[in-house]
Design a protein around this motif. Sequence first.
Motif, PDB file in Angstrom:
ATOM      1  N   ASP A   1      45.109 -64.795  28.029  1.00  0.00           N
ATOM      2  CA  ASP A   1      45.144 -64.535  26.585  1.00  0.00           C
ATOM      3  C   ASP A   1      44.686 -63.120  26.257  1.00  0.00           C
ATOM      4  O   ASP A   1      45.234 -62.470  25.351  1.00  0.00           O
ATOM      5  CB  ASP A   1      44.306 -65.565  25.830  1.00  0.00           C
TER       6      ASP A   1
ATOM      7  N   HIS B   1      56.149 -56.398  32.270  1.00  0.00           N
ATOM      8  CA  HIS B   1      55.371 -57.397  31.523  1.00  0.00           C
ATOM      9  C   HIS B   1      55.376 -58.759  32.221  1.00  0.00           C
ATOM     10  O   HIS B   1      54.322 -59.388  32.375  1.00  0.00           O
ATOM     11  CB  HIS B   1      55.935 -57.505  30.103  1.00  0.00           C
TER      12      HIS B   1
ATOM     13  N   TYR C   1      45.068 -60.488  28.196  1.00  0.00           N
ATOM     14  CA  TYR C   1      46.163 -59.578  28.551  1.00  0.00           C
ATOM     15  C   TYR C   1      47.250 -59.590  27.481  1.00  0.00           C
ATOM     16  O   TYR C   1      47.769 -58.527  27.097  1.00  0.00           O
ATOM     17  CB  TYR C   1      46.776 -59.967  29.894  1.00  0.00           C
ATOM     18  N   LEU C   2      47.610 -60.766  26.987  1.00  0.00           N
ATOM     19  CA  LEU C   2      48.664 -60.857  25.980  1.00  0.00           C
ATOM     20  C   LEU C   2      48.271 -60.139  24.690  1.00  0.00           C
ATOM     21  O   LEU C   2      49.108 -59.493  24.044  1.00  0.00           O
ATOM     22  CB  LEU C   2      48.998 -62.322  25.695  1.00  0.00           C
ATOM     23  N   ASP C   3      47.001 -60.225  24.317  1.00  0.00           N
ATOM     24  CA  ASP C   3      46.516 -59.482  23.146  1.00  0.00           C
ATOM     25  C   ASP C   3      46.618 -57.981  23.383  1.00  0.00           C
ATOM     26  O   ASP C   3      47.013 -57.223  22.489  1.00  0.00           O
ATOM     27  CB  ASP C   3      45.061 -59.860  22.850  1.00  0.00           C
TER      28      ASP C   3
ATOM     29  N   TYR D   1      48.680 -56.466  25.420  1.00  0.00           N
ATOM     30  CA  TYR D   1      50.092 -56.073  25.470  1.00  0.00           C
ATOM     31  C   TYR D   1      50.679 -55.886  24.072  1.00  0.00           C
ATOM     32  O   TYR D   1      51.526 -55.010  23.853  1.00  0.00           O
ATOM     33  CB  TYR D   1      50.895 -57.129  26.234  1.00  0.00           C
ATOM     34  N   THR D   2      50.225 -56.684  23.137  1.00  0.00           N
ATOM     35  CA  THR D   2      50.740 -56.608  21.768  1.00  0.00           C
ATOM     36  C   THR D   2      50.619 -55.208  21.193  1.00  0.00           C
ATOM     37  O   THR D   2      51.514 -54.722  20.489  1.00  0.00           O
ATOM     38  CB  THR D   2      49.996 -57.607  20.854  1.00  0.00           C
ATOM     39  N   THR D   3      49.528 -54.544  21.482  1.00  0.00           N
ATOM     40  CA  THR D   3      49.287 -53.205  20.923  1.00  0.00           C
ATOM     41  C   THR D   3      49.506 -52.076  21.931  1.00  0.00           C
ATOM     42  O   THR D   3      49.412 -50.905  21.562  1.00  0.00           O
ATOM     43  CB  THR D   3      47.848 -53.112  20.376  1.00  0.00           C
ATOM     44  N   ASN D   4      49.782 -52.414  23.203  1.00  0.00           N
ATOM     45  CA  ASN D   4      49.903 -51.368  24.238  1.00  0.00           C
ATOM     46  C   ASN D   4      51.158 -51.510  25.099  1.00  0.00           C
ATOM     47  O   ASN D   4      51.184 -51.025  26.231  1.00  0.00           O
ATOM     48  CB  ASN D   4      48.668 -51.396  25.151  1.00  0.00           C
ATOM     49  N   SER D   5      52.203 -52.137  24.572  1.00  0.00           N
ATOM     50  CA  SER D   5      53.409 -52.347  25.361  1.00  0.00           C
ATOM     51  C   SER D   5      54.035 -51.025  25.819  1.00  0.00           C
ATOM     52  O   SER D   5      54.507 -50.911  26.954  1.00  0.00           O
ATOM     53  CB  SER D   5      54.428 -53.160  24.566  1.00  0.00           C
TER      54      SER D   5
ATOM     55  N   GLN E   1      49.158 -71.033  29.595  1.00  0.00           N
ATOM     56  CA  GLN E   1      50.200 -71.116  28.567  1.00  0.00           C
ATOM     57  C   GLN E   1      51.547 -71.511  29.186  1.00  0.00           C
ATOM     58  O   GLN E   1      52.557 -70.818  29.070  1.00  0.00           O
ATOM     59  CB  GLN E   1      50.305 -69.798  27.788  1.00  0.00           C
TER      60      GLN E   1
END
Length: 410
Positions: free
Chosen positions: A272, A292, A274-276, A278-282, A325
């Motif tokens: 979780d 990803h 990492y996914l957060d 990635y949302t702002t640092n893709s 997930q």
Amino acid sequence: MTTVVPTSEEDPVLYVVRFTAEMSWAEAGPEVAEQQVSSLCLEAQECMVAGRWLDLASLMVTSADLVFSKASDKDLESIFTIICNLVKKPESLDELLEMAKLLSTKIAQQPNDKPALRLKILFNLYNLLENPYSRFIVYKNALKLAKEGKVIEHIFPSFRKIDSLLKEWDLGVQDQRELFLAISNIFKEHKSSPKETLKFLTKYLAAFSGEDSHVLEEAKEEAARAIIEFVKAPDVFQHDLLEMPAVAQLEKDNKYASVYQLLKIFQTQRLDAYLDFYTTNSALLQSYGLVHEECIAKMRLMSIVDLASNESGRIPYSSIKDTLQIEADEVETWVVKAITAKLIDCKMDQMNQVIRVSRYTERVFGHHQWQALREKLATWRGNIANVITTIQANKVTEEGTQALQGLAIR
């Protein structure tokens, strides 16, 4: 084709000077060629008489380098064998080191022209040298030649014994850094072993331990690269990068703070987080070539390890499903992947929908983990001592009982 086969009493060194000079000046015409050849031979004789071995080596290797494209491989090997044997002449260590540097640099300076042969000549030179540091000088040029000439497969075998070579060379910290970085770059160029690339990059960063902030700044770019290599490597799950000063400096760095945050997620947190991130640092991840989906797969395995370390050896299927997930029918598949990667040892209890973990791999093995291991060893030592004491006490009691029984029989 002319071949190097001395047929007179002429000194082999002078013969090589004459041979290479004649080949170099052959197209200039007899009059010019004869004058140049005589001049070079005379200069070589003067160097020999005066014991100016470094000057002689410079003269010979320059002439020989001019005929590299004209002479056969067999002739070139013979020529350079005679030239390289000059390293046995100097009595001064400084002159020897300069000669090793001169010869290896000259031999390696045209990496695209017969690189495999040049590398063989460098290894011959290496074996002729007895001084450890002069050998290192030659080896460093061999690395450069192998990389630039794209013949790195010839240098790979030496990496397997690099630890023993380091002991022999007894290098200073700066030379160690240059060596580890060069080897890491060779593995990166080859693109065959991310694990080996990271291994030598880590050795490079470790060589900065104990340095002040000004010196550590030299390693910023490579520290960031080590983090990316760690995240990319599909089979590397444990590392001590967070413990390294060269890496820790990135935490508050304007350029690399996000990269450090990514490392912290992969070494201490779950999917979780990492996914957060990635949302702002893709865009950042894409700029470093990180995929990803591959990052998600690795973080799922990391998350299983984290669950194993926090659930007292008993992990419900539902916790794995929620943390990773995934769907309920994927739980066992990911557990098997973690077992295959040797991250955990466990048994799956399908009846009770739990896995029972008997062993897991620490994601970071730093001071805290060493302290915990020390405490476990102390406990085991105490338990073994108690067992030995009990066995000895029982043995004394048994021997006493047997003695009394013997008295009673009499």
